[in-house]
Design a protein around this motif. Structure first.
Motif, PDB file in Angstrom:
ATOM      1  N   TYR A 174     -17.748 -11.526 -14.741  1.00  0.00           N
ATOM      2  CA  TYR A 174     -17.583 -10.118 -14.344  1.00  0.00           C
ATOM      3  C   TYR A 174     -18.928  -9.431 -14.097  1.00  0.00           C
ATOM      4  O   TYR A 174     -19.024  -8.210 -14.061  1.00  0.00           O
ATOM      5  CB  TYR A 174     -16.747  -9.369 -15.385  1.00  0.00           C
ATOM      6  CG  TYR A 174     -15.356  -9.966 -15.464  1.00  0.00           C
ATOM      7  CD1 TYR A 174     -14.595 -10.119 -14.318  1.00  0.00           C
ATOM      8  CD2 TYR A 174     -14.844 -10.432 -16.676  1.00  0.00           C
ATOM      9  CE1 TYR A 174     -13.344 -10.710 -14.358  1.00  0.00           C
ATOM     10  CE2 TYR A 174     -13.583 -11.024 -16.730  1.00  0.00           C
ATOM     11  CZ  TYR A 174     -12.849 -11.167 -15.561  1.00  0.00           C
ATOM     12  OH  TYR A 174     -11.624 -11.755 -15.594  1.00  0.00           O
ATOM     13  N   ILE A 175     -19.959 -10.241 -13.960  1.00  0.00           N
ATOM     14  CA  ILE A 175     -21.266  -9.682 -13.588  1.00  0.00           C
ATOM     15  C   ILE A 175     -21.486  -9.927 -12.104  1.00  0.00           C
ATOM     16  O   ILE A 175     -21.367 -11.060 -11.632  1.00  0.00           O
ATOM     17  CB  ILE A 175     -22.402 -10.307 -14.435  1.00  0.00           C
ATOM     18  CG1 ILE A 175     -22.297  -9.769 -15.873  1.00  0.00           C
ATOM     19  CG2 ILE A 175     -23.770 -10.008 -13.821  1.00  0.00           C
ATOM     20  CD1 ILE A 175     -23.391 -10.235 -16.808  1.00  0.00           C
ATOM     21  N   GLN A 176     -21.761  -8.875 -11.400  1.00  0.00           N
ATOM     22  CA  GLN A 176     -22.069  -8.978  -9.965  1.00  0.00           C
ATOM     23  C   GLN A 176     -23.542  -8.610  -9.786  1.00  0.00           C
ATOM     24  O   GLN A 176     -23.955  -7.475 -10.070  1.00  0.00           O
ATOM     25  CB  GLN A 176     -21.179  -8.003  -9.170  1.00  0.00           C
ATOM     26  CG  GLN A 176     -21.592  -7.788  -7.728  1.00  0.00           C
ATOM     27  CD  GLN A 176     -21.388  -9.025  -6.855  1.00  0.00           C
ATOM     28  OE1 GLN A 176     -20.276  -9.526  -6.736  1.00  0.00           O
ATOM     29  NE2 GLN A 176     -22.468  -9.541  -6.251  1.00  0.00           N
ATOM     30  N   ILE A 177     -24.349  -9.558  -9.317  1.00  0.00           N
ATOM     31  CA  ILE A 177     -25.770  -9.252  -9.075  1.00  0.00           C
ATOM     32  C   ILE A 177     -25.885  -8.419  -7.794  1.00  0.00           C
ATOM     33  O   ILE A 177     -25.215  -8.703  -6.797  1.00  0.00           O
ATOM     34  CB  ILE A 177     -26.597 -10.550  -8.898  1.00  0.00           C
ATOM     35  CG1 ILE A 177     -26.431 -11.484 -10.099  1.00  0.00           C
ATOM     36  CG2 ILE A 177     -28.076 -10.232  -8.633  1.00  0.00           C
ATOM     37  CD1 ILE A 177     -27.015 -11.007 -11.387  1.00  0.00           C
ATOM     38  N   VAL A 178     -26.722  -7.393  -7.870  1.00  0.00           N
ATOM     39  CA  VAL A 178     -26.960  -6.557  -6.676  1.00  0.00           C
ATOM     40  C   VAL A 178     -28.462  -6.401  -6.453  1.00  0.00           C
ATOM     41  O   VAL A 178     -29.260  -6.607  -7.375  1.00  0.00           O
ATOM     42  CB  VAL A 178     -26.308  -5.158  -6.822  1.00  0.00           C
ATOM     43  CG1 VAL A 178     -24.810  -5.222  -6.589  1.00  0.00           C
ATOM     44  CG2 VAL A 178     -26.614  -4.519  -8.162  1.00  0.00           C
ATOM     45  N   MET A 320     -39.923  -4.532 -12.322  1.00  0.00           N
ATOM     46  CA  MET A 320     -40.680  -4.135 -11.130  1.00  0.00           C
ATOM     47  C   MET A 320     -39.656  -3.734 -10.068  1.00  0.00           C
ATOM     48  O   MET A 320     -38.830  -4.576  -9.678  1.00  0.00           O
ATOM     49  CB  MET A 320     -41.525  -5.305 -10.648  1.00  0.00           C
ATOM     50  CG  MET A 320     -42.503  -5.760 -11.711  1.00  0.00           C
ATOM     51  SD  MET A 320     -43.568  -7.113 -11.199  1.00  0.00           S
ATOM     52  CE  MET A 320     -42.601  -8.541 -11.620  1.00  0.00           C
ATOM     53  N   PRO A 321     -39.695  -2.492  -9.603  1.00  0.00           N
ATOM     54  CA  PRO A 321     -38.643  -2.029  -8.696  1.00  0.00           C
ATOM     55  C   PRO A 321     -38.552  -2.866  -7.423  1.00  0.00           C
ATOM     56  O   PRO A 321     -37.471  -3.046  -6.871  1.00  0.00           O
ATOM     57  CB  PRO A 321     -39.015  -0.581  -8.374  1.00  0.00           C
ATOM     58  CG  PRO A 321     -40.364  -0.360  -8.948  1.00  0.00           C
ATOM     59  CD  PRO A 321     -40.650  -1.430  -9.932  1.00  0.00           C
ATOM     60  N   GLY A 322     -39.707  -3.430  -7.004  1.00  0.00           N
ATOM     61  CA  GLY A 322     -39.720  -4.199  -5.764  1.00  0.00           C
ATOM     62  C   GLY A 322     -38.960  -5.520  -5.858  1.00  0.00           C
ATOM     63  O   GLY A 322     -38.713  -6.167  -4.840  1.00  0.00           O
ATOM     64  N   LEU A 323     -38.597  -5.954  -7.078  1.00  0.00           N
ATOM     65  CA  LEU A 323     -37.802  -7.180  -7.192  1.00  0.00           C
ATOM     66  C   LEU A 323     -36.411  -6.976  -6.610  1.00  0.00           C
ATOM     67  O   LEU A 323     -35.761  -7.921  -6.178  1.00  0.00           O
ATOM     68  CB  LEU A 323     -37.647  -7.605  -8.666  1.00  0.00           C
ATOM     69  CG  LEU A 323     -38.897  -8.075  -9.377  1.00  0.00           C
ATOM     70  CD1 LEU A 323     -38.587  -8.354 -10.840  1.00  0.00           C
ATOM     71  CD2 LEU A 323     -39.423  -9.341  -8.709  1.00  0.00           C
ATOM     72  N   ARG A 324     -35.949  -5.733  -6.634  1.00  0.00           N
ATOM     73  CA  ARG A 324     -34.608  -5.359  -6.169  1.00  0.00           C
ATOM     74  C   ARG A 324     -33.543  -6.203  -6.852  1.00  0.00           C
ATOM     75  O   ARG A 324     -32.762  -6.901  -6.215  1.00  0.00           O
ATOM     76  CB  ARG A 324     -34.480  -5.461  -4.620  1.00  0.00           C
ATOM     77  CG  ARG A 324     -35.534  -4.743  -3.813  1.00  0.00           C
ATOM     78  CD  ARG A 324     -35.764  -3.301  -4.237  1.00  0.00           C
ATOM     79  NE  ARG A 324     -34.584  -2.451  -4.164  1.00  0.00           N
ATOM     80  CZ  ARG A 324     -34.254  -1.586  -5.137  1.00  0.00           C
ATOM     81  NH1 ARG A 324     -35.002  -1.452  -6.220  1.00  0.00           N
ATOM     82  NH2 ARG A 324     -33.187  -0.856  -5.015  1.00  0.00           N
ATOM     83  N   ILE A 325     -33.512  -6.133  -8.170  1.00  0.00           N
ATOM     84  CA  ILE A 325     -32.474  -6.827  -8.929  1.00  0.00           C
ATOM     85  C   ILE A 325     -31.827  -5.864  -9.922  1.00  0.00           C
ATOM     86  O   ILE A 325     -32.507  -5.153 -10.656  1.00  0.00           O
ATOM     87  CB  ILE A 325     -33.063  -8.035  -9.719  1.00  0.00           C
ATOM     88  CG1 ILE A 325     -33.391  -9.173  -8.766  1.00  0.00           C
ATOM     89  CG2 ILE A 325     -32.090  -8.539 -10.798  1.00  0.00           C
ATOM     90  CD1 ILE A 325     -32.215  -9.941  -8.208  1.00  0.00           C
ATOM     91  N   GLY A 326     -30.503  -5.840  -9.906  1.00  0.00           N
ATOM     92  CA  GLY A 326     -29.721  -5.091 -10.877  1.00  0.00           C
ATOM     93  C   GLY A 326     -28.372  -5.774 -10.957  1.00  0.00           C
ATOM     94  O   GLY A 326     -28.170  -6.819 -10.332  1.00  0.00           O
ATOM     95  N   PHE A 327     -27.451  -5.200 -11.732  1.00  0.00           N
ATOM     96  CA  PHE A 327     -26.106  -5.799 -11.707  1.00  0.00           C
ATOM     97  C   PHE A 327     -25.028  -4.754 -11.936  1.00  0.00           C
ATOM     98  O   PHE A 327     -25.312  -3.641 -12.416  1.00  0.00           O
ATOM     99  CB  PHE A 327     -25.985  -6.959 -12.713  1.00  0.00           C
ATOM    100  CG  PHE A 327     -25.896  -6.546 -14.168  1.00  0.00           C
ATOM    101  CD1 PHE A 327     -24.677  -6.216 -14.751  1.00  0.00           C
ATOM    102  CD2 PHE A 327     -27.033  -6.518 -14.958  1.00  0.00           C
ATOM    103  CE1 PHE A 327     -24.599  -5.850 -16.092  1.00  0.00           C
ATOM    104  CE2 PHE A 327     -26.967  -6.148 -16.298  1.00  0.00           C
ATOM    105  CZ  PHE A 327     -25.730  -5.818 -16.862  1.00  0.00           C
ATOM    106  N   ILE A 328     -23.834  -5.137 -11.542  1.00  0.00           N
ATOM    107  CA  ILE A 328     -22.649  -4.303 -11.839  1.00  0.00           C
ATOM    108  C   ILE A 328     -21.784  -5.123 -12.795  1.00  0.00           C
ATOM    109  O   ILE A 328     -21.576  -6.319 -12.568  1.00  0.00           O
ATOM    110  CB  ILE A 328     -21.789  -4.028 -10.577  1.00  0.00           C
ATOM    111  CG1 ILE A 328     -22.648  -3.538  -9.404  1.00  0.00           C
ATOM    112  CG2 ILE A 328     -20.697  -3.021 -10.883  1.00  0.00           C
ATOM    113  CD1 ILE A 328     -21.844  -3.317  -8.109  1.00  0.00           C
ATOM    114  N   ALA A 329     -21.309  -4.486 -13.878  1.00  0.00           N
ATOM    115  CA  ALA A 329     -20.274  -5.122 -14.707  1.00  0.00           C
ATOM    116  C   ALA A 329     -18.950  -4.591 -14.173  1.00  0.00           C
ATOM    117  O   ALA A 329     -18.694  -3.382 -14.206  1.00  0.00           O
ATOM    118  CB  ALA A 329     -20.468  -4.753 -16.172  1.00  0.00           C
ATOM    119  N   VAL A 330     -18.137  -5.514 -13.654  1.00  0.00           N
ATOM    120  CA  VAL A 330     -16.980  -5.105 -12.862  1.00  0.00           C
ATOM    121  C   VAL A 330     -15.690  -5.264 -13.656  1.00  0.00           C
ATOM    122  O   VAL A 330     -15.477  -6.323 -14.274  1.00  0.00           O
ATOM    123  CB  VAL A 330     -16.839  -6.034 -11.633  1.00  0.00           C
ATOM    124  CG1 VAL A 330     -16.302  -5.297 -10.454  1.00  0.00           C
ATOM    125  CG2 VAL A 330     -18.145  -6.669 -11.265  1.00  0.00           C
TER     126      VAL A 330
END
Ligand SMILES: Cc1ncc(COP(=O)(O)O)c(C=O)c1O
Length: 487
Positions: A174-178, A320-330
Motif C-alpha cells: 500500500y505504499i506508492q512511490i511518487v 534533498m528536495p532534488g531527489l524528488r522522492i516521496g510516497f503515498i500510503a494508499v
C-alpha cells in the motif's frame, strides 16, 4: 509645506528622522501626497521644523530606501509613481512565482521566504557512496523502467521506517512511490476529483496543494484553523452544505500556521469522514522535525480504522528536495487507481534514485542524518525564536510550535503584510506575505507573514532579525507627539 502638519517629539524613543519619515509615508499611503510631488528642500524644512538638516537628510534617505521617493540631480526629492522594480522576484512579478515556490535569490539577499534546506548540509558524501554501490551492483538495471508503484525493496524499507520512527503500520503493497509529495497531491487529485467537485482545505494552507487542486477545476472551500486543528463547527457546516470529495490538511507543524492537531480533533475528523463520506488527504512533511519529543501526537493515518486517510510523505525537508522522492500510503480500495494515475503521469520515479535511497535507508545512515538535521534546525529555530521574542515589543505575535521550519507571525493591525514584505525586500530580506496562503484571497491572512529559517545560515538569521527590527521600527508611529505650526 505638507498637506498635514508634521509633529516631531524629541523625547520620543523613535528618532526624529524616523518620525518624519513615518509621517510622510502615511501621507503617501493616504494619497495626500501624490506621485511627482516635490518634497520641501532640506534647508527650508529643517528651519521650518526647528531641527538639524541631518534629520531631514536621514528621513529622505529612509524614504528613498523604502522606495517611496526618488532623488533627482539638482532638483531635490520627488514622490515616485510606484515602488521601483529592483528585482524580478517577490511581490512584483513575484506573487506568482512565490506561489509556485520559485524564489530566485540574488547575491547578499537573506532568504526567510523558502523552507528549502540549505544545500551545504546535504549528505553528499554518503549519497555518492551509495550511488556508486548501486551503479556497480545493478549496472544497467538501475536505468530500466521501474514498477509504477515503486521499487519493491524501497517500499519495504519505507514500511520499516514508518513503523520504527512513527509507529505507523503500512504494508509495502500500500505504499506508492511518487516523485515528491507535490506529485502525490496531483495524482490524488487526478484519481479522486472531477471538475465541479468540492474540496475543503485549511485556511491558511500550502500554496502548492492549492495550485494542484485548482488545476482539477474544483470548488475550493476553506475552514479556519484553531490552535489544535480545524474549526469543527465550520467544517461540519460545509460538510452538510457542500458534500466535499476530500479534505486536504497537514496534521503536524502545519504550513504555514505551525499548528499541530490534537488527538481529539484527529479522531473527530476521522469520524466525520466516515459519516459524510469523504477522504482525508494528510500531507505530512514535518513529522520528524520536532524539537521536543514529549509533544509528539499521532497522525490521522495511525487512527484511521475506516480506510478514509490518504497519507502523503515528503522527504524534501530532511533529505534533498532534488531527489524528488516521496510516497503515498494508499487505502486498499484506491491502490490500483493511484498506481494507474502514477503510470499515466510519468510511468515511474527514477529507478537509480529509488535504489540509492533504499540503500541509504537500509544501511542506517538515514537515522543518523535525521538527528544531524534536527540538531541544525533546532539551533536555527531557537535563534529565530529568541530574535522574534525580542521584537514582541512592536506588537507582533506568534505561536512557539517547537517543530517545523518556520514561524507564522501576526503583525500589528496598522501594518499590512504586503507593505511589510516590500519594505523587507528593499532591504534584501525575502519573506512570505500571509495573503498567498489562502484560496479565496480574502483578508483573513493579510495581517500575517511567514518566516522560515531553513534556507539561511545562523549569521543570516541574526542579520534578518535586525532588518525586521529596523522595519518594524520605521512602521511604528510615534506615540507622543508635539504639534508644530504649519507655515
Ligand atoms: C506541506 C507541503 N507539502 C508538499 C510539499 C512538496 O514536497 P516535495 O518536495 O516532496 O514535492 C511541500 C513543499 O514545501 C510542503 O510544504
Amino acid at each position: 509645506m505638507f498637506p498635514v502638519p508634521i509633529h516631531l517629539d524629541k523625547n520620543n524613543a523613535n528618532p526624529m528622522y524616523m518620525q518624519l519619515a513615518n509621517q510622510i509615508t502615511q501621507m503617501i499611503h493616504q494619497k495626500q501626497l501624490v506621485a511627482n510631488t516635490p518634497l520641501p528642500s532640506i534647508r527650508k524644512l529643517a528651519s521650518h521644523l526647528g531641527v538639524n538638516t541631518v534629520t531631514i537628510v536621514s528621513a529622505y534617505k529612509q524614504l528613498e530606501t523604502n522606495g517611496l521617493v526618488q532623488a533627482k540631480k539638482g532638483s531635490g526629492y520627488f514622490i515616485i509613481e510606484k515602488a521601483p522594480k529592483t528585482s524580478t522576484h517577490v511581490l512584483d512579478i513575484p506573487m506568482k512565482q512565490m506561489t509556485q515556490q520559485q524564489i530566485h535569490l540574488r547575491a547578499n539577499e537573506i532568504n526567510f521566504a523558502s523552507a528549502t534546506p540549505d544545500p551545504s548540509i546535504f549528505p553528499i558524501t554518503a549519497f555518492k557512496n551509495y550511488l556508486n554501490i548501486v551503479l556497480d551492483r545493478d549496472q544497467g538495471y538501475a536505468f530500466g523502467y521501474h514498477e509504477s508503484n515503486g521499487y519493491e525493496p524501497l517500499r519495504e524499507s519505507l514500511s520499516h521506517y514508518m513503523k520504527r520512527h512513527h509507529m505507523i503500520n503500512i504494508a509495502p503493497e500500500y505504499i506508492q512511490i511518487v516523485s515528491g509529495a507535490q506529485q502525490g497531491i496531483d495524482i490524488i487529485g487526478k484519481v479522486l476529483l472531477n471538475a465541479g467537485d468540492t474540496i475543503i482545505v485549511e485556511n491558511p494552507t500550502y500554496t502548492g496543494a492549492l495550485a494542484a487542486f485548482k488545476s482539477r477545476g474544483v470548488l475550493i472551500k476553506e475552514v479556519s484553523l484553531e490552535q489544535d486543528g480545524l474549526n469543527l463547527e465550520e467544517l461540519e457546516h460545509l460538510l452538510q452544505t457542500h458534500h466535499p470529495k476530500l479534505l486536504y490538511l497537514m496534521s503536524k507543524f502545519q504550513n504555514p500556521s505551525t499548528i499541530s492537531y490534537s488527538e481529539e480533533k484527529l479522531r473527530r475528523i476521522i469520524k466525520l469522514a466516515e459519516q459524510y463520506d469523504f477522504y482525508i488527504v494528510e500531507d505530512d512533511s514535518m513529522a520528524e522535525i520536532c524539537y521536543d519529543s514529549s509533544i509528539a501526537k499521532p497522525n490521522f493515518i495511525s487512527l484511521d480504522t475506516y480506510h478514509r486517510v490518504v497519507y502523503i510523505k515528503s522527504f524534501s525537508k530532511l533529505m534533498m528536495p532534488g531527489l524528488r522522492i516521496g510516497f503515498i500510503a494508499v487505502p486498499p480500495q484506491l491502490s490500483t487507481l493511484i498506481m494507474n494515475a502514477k503510470h499515466h503521469t510519468d510511468i515511474s520515479s527514477s529507478g537509480l534514485i529509488q535504489r540509492t535511497v533504499d540503500l541509504y535507508l537500509r544501511e542506517g545512515d538515514w537515522d543518523q542524518h535525521i538527528e544531524q538535521m534536527k540538531a541544525i534546525y533546532k539551533r536555527k529555530y531557537t535563534l529565530m525564536l529568541n530574535g522574534l521574542n525580542s521584537l514582541k515589543k512592536y506588537g507582533i505575535s506568534f505561536l512557539e510550535p517547537n517543530g517545523g521550519l518556520h514561524f507564522w507571525i501576526k503583525l500589528p493591525s496598522y501594518i499590512q503584510s504586503k507593505d511589510f514584505c516590500k519594505a523587507c525586500q528593499r532591504q534584501s530580506l525575502l519573506i512570505m506575505p500571509g495573503s498567498i496562503f489562502n484560496a479565496s484571497q480574502d483578508t483573513s491572512t493579510e495581517q500575517y507573514i511567514r518566516l522560515s529559517f531553513a534556507a539561511c545560515s545562523e549569521e543570516q538569521i541574526v542579520q534578518g532579525i535586525s532588518i525586521l527590527e529596523q522595519i518594524l521600527d520605521s512602521f511604528n508611529l510615534p506615540k507622543k507627539m508635539t504639534i508644530l505650526p504649519l507655515i
